[in-house]
Design an enzyme around this catalytic site. Sequence first.
Site, short mmCIF file in Angstrom:
data_model
loop_
_atom_site.label_atom_id
_atom_site.label_comp_id
_atom_site.label_asym_id
_atom_site.label_seq_id
_atom_site.Cartn_x
_atom_site.Cartn_y
_atom_site.Cartn_z
CD GLU A 2 -1.24 -0.09 3.70
OE1 GLU A 2 -2.04 -1.29 3.68
OE2 GLU A 2 -1.44 1.04 4.34
CB CYS A 49 3.28 7.47 2.63
SG CYS A 49 3.98 6.36 3.83
CB CYS A 86 7.70 -5.17 8.16
SG CYS A 86 8.93 -4.20 9.21
CB CYS A 117 6.85 -2.18 15.59
SG CYS A 117 8.45 -1.84 15.27
CB CYS A 151 3.54 -1.55 13.33
SG CYS A 151 3.55 -1.42 11.54
CB CYS A 189 1.98 1.59 9.12
SG CYS A 189 2.58 3.11 9.39
N1 SAH Z 1 10.06 0.83 9.41
C1 SAH Z 1 10.12 2.01 9.24
C2 SAH Z 1 9.30 2.78 8.69
C3 SAH Z 1 7.65 2.31 8.68
S1 SAH Z 1 6.48 2.98 9.70
C4 SAH Z 1 10.12 2.49 10.78
O1 SAH Z 1 9.90 1.83 11.91
O2 SAH Z 1 10.19 3.64 11.23
C5 SAH Z 1 6.27 4.90 9.82
C6 SAH Z 1 6.04 5.13 11.31
O3 SAH Z 1 4.78 4.86 11.94
C7 SAH Z 1 7.09 4.44 12.32
O4 SAH Z 1 7.31 5.52 13.20
C8 SAH Z 1 6.06 3.41 12.89
O5 SAH Z 1 6.52 3.16 14.25
C9 SAH Z 1 4.99 4.27 13.13
N2 SAH Z 1 3.64 3.32 13.16
C10 SAH Z 1 3.36 2.10 12.78
N3 SAH Z 1 2.15 1.68 13.12
C11 SAH Z 1 1.68 2.64 13.71
C12 SAH Z 1 0.53 2.90 14.66
N4 SAH Z 1 -0.49 1.82 14.41
N5 SAH Z 1 0.25 3.95 15.05
C13 SAH Z 1 1.10 4.91 15.00
N6 SAH Z 1 2.43 4.85 14.48
C14 SAH Z 1 2.54 3.75 13.80
#
Ligand code: SAH
Length: 368
Positions: A98, A111, A118, A122, A125, A339
């Site tokens: 996406e 974006c 991935c 985390c 996420c 995301c």
């Molecule tokens: N892998 C990279 C980029 C992907 S996500 C990274 O970790 O930075 C981009 C941002 O969105 C990251 O800071 C991630 O931690 C955050 N993110 C992912 N899921 C989220 C959610 N459900 N709520 C808020 N931020 C989120």
Amino acid sequence: MVKNFTDKWDIKSMMAEEITEEMKAIAQPAFRARQIYGWLHQHLADDFGQMSNLSLSLRETLGERYPLFGVKPVQVQVSKLDGTRKYLFALADGLVIESVWMKYHHGNSVCISSQAGCRMGCRFCASTIDGLERNLRPSEMLDQIYQIQKDTGERVSNVVVMGSGEPLDNYDNLLRFIRLLSSPEGLNISQRNITVSTCGIVPGIKKLSQEGLAITLAISLHAPNDAVRQTLMPIARKYPLDELLAACKEYAETTGRRMTFEYSLVKGVNDNLREAAELAGLLKRQGGHVNLIPVNPIKERDYVQSDQKAVQAFKHLLEKNGINVTIRREMGRDIDGACGQLRKRFLDEHDEYEDKPQMEERIRKNHR
Ligand code: SAH
């Protein structure tokens, strides 16, 4: 299977000099390489048939030698609130990813995803729940932007690598992508308008600082200490905060670029004032900008968004300590915003209603 860019025949991922070499091999002059590069990266051609200043026989030879890797829209959701567009794209092998298009007063921002899925894990996420499928090719990263620019008819001025995937886990392809995207013979997007976000892979950050790029690096911090960070991000067990911040300092000093620190606020986990004070202490010595993101709840986890009062209090405390802070404006609230949510929902629905090979076959057919 995880695979990096090694395919000699992915012409859309080649630098101009590499296409020149390819043309030499089939006895074509160097200016043909420039023409082809322009067709691919400036005119955003999807097939060789459109390259009208090349002879028919050359177009046919190219079509036989070089498959063009791109992305095809499967679904587009448009926000009624702010015009944000969320795209679900299919890759040639049927995987889906996406991308998001956002309109700001300073221009249009896209974006993009850097991987299908991935493996960073985390906790909050959605992109990581089903693990990593594979790395995206440079051509597949570029094409997310190309297809969106063609669909909207508006120039893209900013690119953030903040969609699904960990960009520094796909390092070589990411570098190639940045160089192609910012090349004057391509879309010529200034490196200053390209942001790469990482969960904090320290060796990757150190290596990136040596590449001579002017991009903005964003670090997903999400906690002011290792104990809290480890509950949210498995990568924190591998690279503790002191090592991460030392690498950031090195990055900022070597490149002269200001860093961004992302901090997703999760109610009761990382959003109290003690944590704000601890974060202020960490970043005082560091410099940089903090981007606060009220966490976007996903249905697979029970994390809850901090309330507005807590977000504001957190922000004020950082500001009182001289730290530059913004609260991320939520775009596309009415469409699957966070995301990986759109992709995850699509995959869940299709696993429920039909088997995956069938779906992949259908997408592959649509892909032609
Ligand atoms: N892998 C990279 C980029 C992907 S996500 C990274 O970790 O930075 C981009 C941002 O969105 C990251 O800071 C991630 O931690 C955050 N993110 C992912 N899921 C989220 C959610 N459900 N709520 C808020 N931020 C989120």
